[in-house]
Design a protein around this motif. Structure first.
Motif, PDB file in Angstrom:
ATOM      1  N   GLU A   1     -16.420  10.517 -19.107  1.00 41.47           N
ATOM      2  CA  GLU A   1     -17.486  10.802 -18.143  1.00 41.47           C
ATOM      3  C   GLU A   1     -16.884  11.192 -16.794  1.00 41.47           C
ATOM      4  O   GLU A   1     -17.396  12.081 -16.103  1.00 41.47           O
ATOM      5  N   GLY A   2     -15.757  10.540 -16.447  1.00 40.82           N
ATOM      6  CA  GLY A   2     -15.071  10.876 -15.210  1.00 40.82           C
ATOM      7  C   GLY A   2     -14.544  12.308 -15.225  1.00 40.82           C
ATOM      8  O   GLY A   2     -14.607  13.018 -14.214  1.00 40.82           O
ATOM      9  N   LEU A   3     -14.040  12.747 -16.383  1.00 42.36           N
ATOM     10  CA  LEU A   3     -13.576  14.130 -16.515  1.00 42.36           C
ATOM     11  C   LEU A   3     -14.732  15.108 -16.348  1.00 42.36           C
ATOM     12  O   LEU A   3     -14.605  16.139 -15.671  1.00 42.36           O
ATOM     13  N   LYS A   4     -15.861  14.753 -16.952  1.00 39.39           N
ATOM     14  CA  LYS A   4     -17.053  15.623 -16.845  1.00 39.39           C
ATOM     15  C   LYS A   4     -17.535  15.696 -15.401  1.00 39.39           C
ATOM     16  O   LYS A   4     -17.911  16.766 -14.919  1.00 39.39           O
ATOM     17  N   ASN A   5     -17.505  14.559 -14.726  1.00 39.44           N
ATOM     18  CA  ASN A   5     -17.944  14.540 -13.328  1.00 39.44           C
ATOM     19  C   ASN A   5     -17.017  15.369 -12.443  1.00 39.44           C
ATOM     20  O   ASN A   5     -17.413  15.844 -11.377  1.00 39.44           O
ATOM     21  N   GLY A   6     -15.777  15.555 -12.910  1.00 38.88           N
ATOM     22  CA  GLY A   6     -14.827  16.382 -12.174  1.00 38.88           C
ATOM     23  C   GLY A   6     -14.978  17.860 -12.469  1.00 38.88           C
ATOM     24  O   GLY A   6     -14.193  18.675 -11.982  1.00 38.88           O
ATOM     25  N   GLY A   7     -15.966  18.210 -13.300  1.00 36.48           N
ATOM     26  CA  GLY A   7     -16.255  19.611 -13.575  1.00 36.48           C
ATOM     27  C   GLY A   7     -15.692  20.157 -14.872  1.00 36.48           C
ATOM     28  O   GLY A   7     -15.776  21.361 -15.136  1.00 36.48           O
ATOM     29  N   SER A   8     -15.108  19.282 -15.708  1.00 32.05           N
ATOM     30  CA  SER A   8     -14.530  19.740 -16.966  1.00 32.05           C
ATOM     31  C   SER A   8     -15.487  19.539 -18.130  1.00 32.05           C
ATOM     32  O   SER A   8     -16.252  18.572 -18.159  1.00 32.05           O
ATOM     33  N   GLU A   9     -15.408  20.444 -19.085  1.00 36.32           N
ATOM     34  CA  GLU A   9     -16.066  20.235 -20.370  1.00 36.32           C
ATOM     35  C   GLU A   9     -15.100  19.436 -21.234  1.00 36.32           C
ATOM     36  O   GLU A   9     -13.891  19.652 -21.181  1.00 36.32           O
TER      37      GLU A   9
ATOM     38  N   LYS B   1     -10.944  23.689 -17.430  1.00 37.62           N
ATOM     39  CA  LYS B   1     -12.354  23.901 -17.764  1.00 37.62           C
ATOM     40  C   LYS B   1     -12.732  23.196 -19.061  1.00 37.62           C
ATOM     41  O   LYS B   1     -13.862  22.753 -19.224  1.00 37.62           O
ATOM     42  N   LEU B   2     -11.785  23.116 -20.005  1.00 36.04           N
ATOM     43  CA  LEU B   2     -12.022  22.427 -21.272  1.00 36.04           C
ATOM     44  C   LEU B   2     -10.864  21.474 -21.522  1.00 36.04           C
ATOM     45  O   LEU B   2      -9.737  21.901 -21.748  1.00 36.04           O
ATOM     46  N   ILE B   3     -11.137  20.189 -21.469  1.00 37.63           N
ATOM     47  CA  ILE B   3     -10.100  19.185 -21.702  1.00 37.63           C
ATOM     48  C   ILE B   3     -10.350  18.524 -23.061  1.00 37.63           C
ATOM     49  O   ILE B   3     -11.422  17.961 -23.298  1.00 37.63           O
ATOM     50  N   ARG B   4      -9.351  18.621 -23.935  1.00 36.43           N
ATOM     51  CA  ARG B   4      -9.452  18.060 -25.284  1.00 36.43           C
ATOM     52  C   ARG B   4      -8.891  16.642 -25.270  1.00 36.43           C
ATOM     53  O   ARG B   4      -7.720  16.436 -24.972  1.00 36.43           O
ATOM     54  N   VAL B   5      -9.761  15.695 -25.567  1.00 39.01           N
ATOM     55  CA  VAL B   5      -9.416  14.274 -25.488  1.00 39.01           C
ATOM     56  C   VAL B   5      -9.244  13.713 -26.895  1.00 39.01           C
ATOM     57  O   VAL B   5     -10.118  13.882 -27.749  1.00 39.01           O
ATOM     58  N   VAL B   6      -8.120  13.030 -27.140  1.00 36.01           N
ATOM     59  CA  VAL B   6      -7.913  12.374 -28.426  1.00 36.01           C
ATOM     60  C   VAL B   6      -8.733  11.094 -28.453  1.00 36.01           C
ATOM     61  O   VAL B   6      -8.595  10.229 -27.578  1.00 36.01           O
ATOM     62  N   GLY B   7      -9.603  10.979 -29.438  1.00 39.08           N
ATOM     63  CA  GLY B   7     -10.450   9.793 -29.542  1.00 39.08           C
ATOM     64  C   GLY B   7     -11.121   9.722 -30.889  1.00 39.08           C
ATOM     65  O   GLY B   7     -11.005  10.639 -31.708  1.00 39.08           O
ATOM     66  N   SER B   8     -11.807   8.648 -31.139  1.00 40.32           N
ATOM     67  CA  SER B   8     -12.535   8.473 -32.386  1.00 40.32           C
ATOM     68  C   SER B   8     -13.907   9.132 -32.282  1.00 40.32           C
ATOM     69  O   SER B   8     -14.616   8.951 -31.297  1.00 40.32           O
TER      70      SER B   8
ATOM     71  N   ALA C   1      -4.201  18.944 -28.101  1.00 41.03           N
ATOM     72  CA  ALA C   1      -5.027  18.061 -27.271  1.00 41.03           C
ATOM     73  C   ALA C   1      -4.349  17.958 -25.912  1.00 41.03           C
ATOM     74  O   ALA C   1      -3.164  18.266 -25.773  1.00 41.03           O
ATOM     75  N   ASP C   2      -5.110  17.542 -24.913  1.00 40.64           N
ATOM     76  CA  ASP C   2      -4.601  17.502 -23.539  1.00 40.64           C
ATOM     77  C   ASP C   2      -4.335  16.092 -23.033  1.00 40.64           C
ATOM     78  O   ASP C   2      -3.472  15.888 -22.185  1.00 40.64           O
ATOM     79  N   VAL C   3      -5.073  15.136 -23.552  1.00 38.75           N
ATOM     80  CA  VAL C   3      -4.931  13.773 -23.049  1.00 38.75           C
ATOM     81  C   VAL C   3      -5.316  12.790 -24.153  1.00 38.75           C
ATOM     82  O   VAL C   3      -6.224  13.047 -24.949  1.00 38.75           O
ATOM     83  N   TYR C   4      -4.587  11.672 -24.210  1.00 36.09           N
ATOM     84  CA  TYR C   4      -4.850  10.626 -25.185  1.00 36.09           C
ATOM     85  C   TYR C   4      -4.988   9.301 -24.446  1.00 36.09           C
ATOM     86  O   TYR C   4      -4.009   8.677 -24.086  1.00 36.09           O
ATOM     87  N   PRO C   5      -6.234   8.863 -24.187  1.00 37.40           N
ATOM     88  CA  PRO C   5      -6.431   7.558 -23.564  1.00 37.40           C
ATOM     89  C   PRO C   5      -6.474   6.483 -24.646  1.00 37.40           C
ATOM     90  O   PRO C   5      -7.264   6.565 -25.586  1.00 37.40           O
TER      91      PRO C   5
END
Length: 264
Positions: A183-191, A163-170, A211-215
């Motif tokens: 945006e793809g994560l949001k479209n999948g229903g995640s905040e 429900k809440l995905i924490r993304v490492v970013g600037s 954090a959950d993901v680091y792109p």
């Protein structure tokens, strides 16, 4: 504990102490041929790390060493991969978000990793073969090995809250590719929540469960990522190349990494 990991820990702590001695002075900044900054801290830390690693008779790839030709390197099945000061720009800004990165690579895969944060005296270490990674909060750069082990807190790979995905970013300058990813994560229903850190601390955020993901859709070099990948891999977190859809490899002909994704 693995003897090479002990050596890497000692090297990182001594390098961290030298880095902080420069940090507290009015240091000069040089610009290298690749336009990246260089300070006395990078040089001193590199000398210290080399002095510890050379007696292992394992070849070294370091950002601040002259690079060995690939015609020689391709015959190395094991090597050290080192960044004496990862986040020199953070060092220059004096925000504390810089690290010492030391990894041992075997057959192009990180098998041991150490990340030391000199400004906060926080140490991360990992042995991938044992599937173990630890965080240690120190009070001194000159800490006995036995005390390090006593204080070490094991890292675990916690499940992601979809429900809440924490993304490492600037927070200030996000690439279009990263914006599209979120945006793809949001479209999948995640905040989506953005968390930000400098240097290899980005890997540590994911490994610690902060954090959950680091792109990473921007250039990095092997010494920027090898230690962080070891720490993540040791607890089952993947670092996947966007070019091959397989884990990042090391001691490549080109030491530049492809874009990658760190995720649980």
């Amino acid at each position: 504990m693995n003897e090479n990991l002990k050596i890497a820990i000692k090297a990182s702590l001594e390098a961290g102490e030298a880095i902080m001695k420069v940090y507290d002075t009015a240091f000069d900044v040089e610009i290298k041929d690749d336009k990246s900054p260089l300070t006395e801290a990078d040089k001193r830390a590199n000398d210290i790390i080399n002095s510890h690693l050379k007696p292992t008779n394992i070849p070294i790839i370091s950002e601040e060493n002259k690079q060995t030709y690939y015609s020689v390197r391709k015959n190395w099945d094991t090597c050290w991969v080192v960044d004496p000061v990862d986040g020199t720009k953070e060092f220059i800004k004096r925000n504390g978000e810089f690290t010492v990165n030391i990894a041992l690579v075997s057959n192009q895969k990180p098998i041991l990793g150490v990340i030391y944060v000199p400004a906060t005296k926080v140490l991360y270490l990992a042995d991938v073969s044992l599937q173990q990674a630890y965080k240690v909060e120190l009070t001194s750069h000159d800490t006995d090995y036995d005390i390090i082990i006593e204080k070490a807190q094991q890292l675990t790979n916690e499940p992601v809250n979809q429900k809440l995905i924490r993304v490492v970013g600037s927070r200030s300058h996000m690439s279009q590719e990263t914006l599209d990813f979120m945006e793809g994560l949001k479209n999948g229903g995640s905040e989506v929540e953005i968390v930000s850190k400098g240097s290899s601390l980005k890997f540590c955020l994911v490994a610690e469960g902060k954090a959950d993901v680091y792109p990473r859709f921007a250039p990095t070099m092997e010494w920027d990522t090898a230690a962080g990948q070891a720490i993540c891999n040791a607890i089952g977190i993947e670092v996947i190349s966007k070019e091959t859809d397989k884990p990042l490899l090391y001691n490549k002909e080109n030491l530049l990494n492809p874009w990658f994704l760190v995720s649980k």
